[in-house]
Design a protein around this motif. Sequence first.
Motif, short mmCIF file in Angstrom:
data_model
loop_
_atom_site.label_atom_id
_atom_site.label_comp_id
_atom_site.label_asym_id
_atom_site.label_seq_id
_atom_site.Cartn_x
_atom_site.Cartn_y
_atom_site.Cartn_z
N ALA A 1 5.96 1.89 -1.47
CA ALA A 1 4.54 1.09 -0.91
C ALA A 1 5.02 0.17 0.15
CB ALA A 1 3.87 0.52 -1.99
N CYS B 1 5.26 1.86 -5.85
CA CYS B 1 3.80 1.65 -6.70
C CYS B 1 4.02 1.67 -7.99
CB CYS B 1 3.10 2.68 -5.64
SG CYS B 1 1.28 2.79 -6.60
N PRO C 1 1.13 3.46 5.34
CA PRO C 1 2.27 3.39 4.19
C PRO C 1 3.28 4.39 4.62
CG PRO C 1 0.17 4.63 3.83
CD PRO C 1 -0.11 4.28 5.21
N TYR D 1 0.78 -1.29 -0.08
CA TYR D 1 0.11 -0.05 0.06
C TYR D 1 0.84 1.23 -0.02
CZ TYR D 1 -3.24 -3.69 1.88
OH TYR D 1 -3.80 -4.61 1.64
N CYS D 2 0.49 2.15 -0.87
CA CYS D 2 1.36 3.26 -1.02
C CYS D 2 0.41 4.62 -0.31
CB CYS D 2 1.58 3.94 -2.39
SG CYS D 2 0.29 4.53 -3.25
N ALA D 3 1.15 5.80 -0.19
CA ALA D 3 0.40 6.74 0.66
C ALA D 3 -0.70 7.46 -0.19
CB ALA D 3 1.40 8.06 0.71
N ASN D 4 -0.78 7.23 -1.51
CA ASN D 4 -2.21 7.51 -2.27
C ASN D 4 -3.00 6.71 -2.29
OD1 ASN D 4 -1.11 9.97 -3.24
ND2 ASN D 4 -0.16 9.18 -4.80
N ARG D 5 -2.96 5.52 -1.41
CA ARG D 5 -3.79 4.29 -1.16
C ARG D 5 -3.89 3.42 -2.23
NH1 ARG D 5 -4.67 5.12 3.92
NH2 ARG D 5 -5.60 7.09 4.95
N HIS D 6 -3.17 3.42 -3.18
CA HIS D 6 -2.99 2.25 -4.27
C HIS D 6 -2.76 1.07 -3.54
CE1 HIS D 6 -1.98 6.02 -6.87
NE2 HIS D 6 -3.36 5.87 -6.99
N GLU D 7 -3.21 0.14 -3.92
CA GLU D 7 -2.83 -1.17 -3.63
C GLU D 7 -2.28 -2.18 -4.82
OE1 GLU D 7 -5.40 -5.09 -2.68
OE2 GLU D 7 -6.02 -3.16 -1.67
N PRO E 1 -1.28 -1.32 5.51
CA PRO E 1 -2.42 -0.55 4.89
C PRO E 1 -2.47 0.62 5.85
CG PRO E 1 -3.37 -2.47 5.59
CD PRO E 1 -2.02 -2.75 5.94
N GLN E 2 -2.56 0.65 6.98
CA GLN E 2 -2.63 1.64 7.88
C GLN E 2 -1.64 2.72 8.08
OE1 GLN E 2 -5.87 1.87 8.79
NE2 GLN E 2 -6.05 0.05 8.14
#
Length: 123
Positions: free
Chosen positions: A64, A57, A71, A34-40, A68-69
């Motif tokens: 990433a 990412c 990143p 998970y990255c800071a932009n909430r991409h998975e 997830p909580q």
Amino acid sequence: MGSGNAIRGSRVGAGPMGEAERGEAAPRVWVTFYCANRHESRPSFATDVAVPDQWDCPRCGFPAGKDPQNPPAPPRNEPYKTHLAYVKERRSDADGEAILEEALSKLRNERAAIQAAMARARN
């Protein structure tokens, strides 16, 4: 009528290629990052290798992590600096004035020497 080329439409390596020709695939494990932009992203890794703590990412390029909580923070980009900005970091205004005065006096001395040589050559 065709040109008589029997292998028309083929290329080297063309044809069915299955597991028998390639060999067995290594056992895989999929890890979610998970990255800071909430991409998975879910890259796969062979089961016998160490999975990295961070992965780039593929959508935004930010680092990433597996949590997830929490990143990893995106990298901080420094603004572009000109050559003059770097020089001003190393030199004070007084240093700049001294260097300028030294260069100007050198030019003046060279010009005076050239003019004196030209005057001697005329005489």
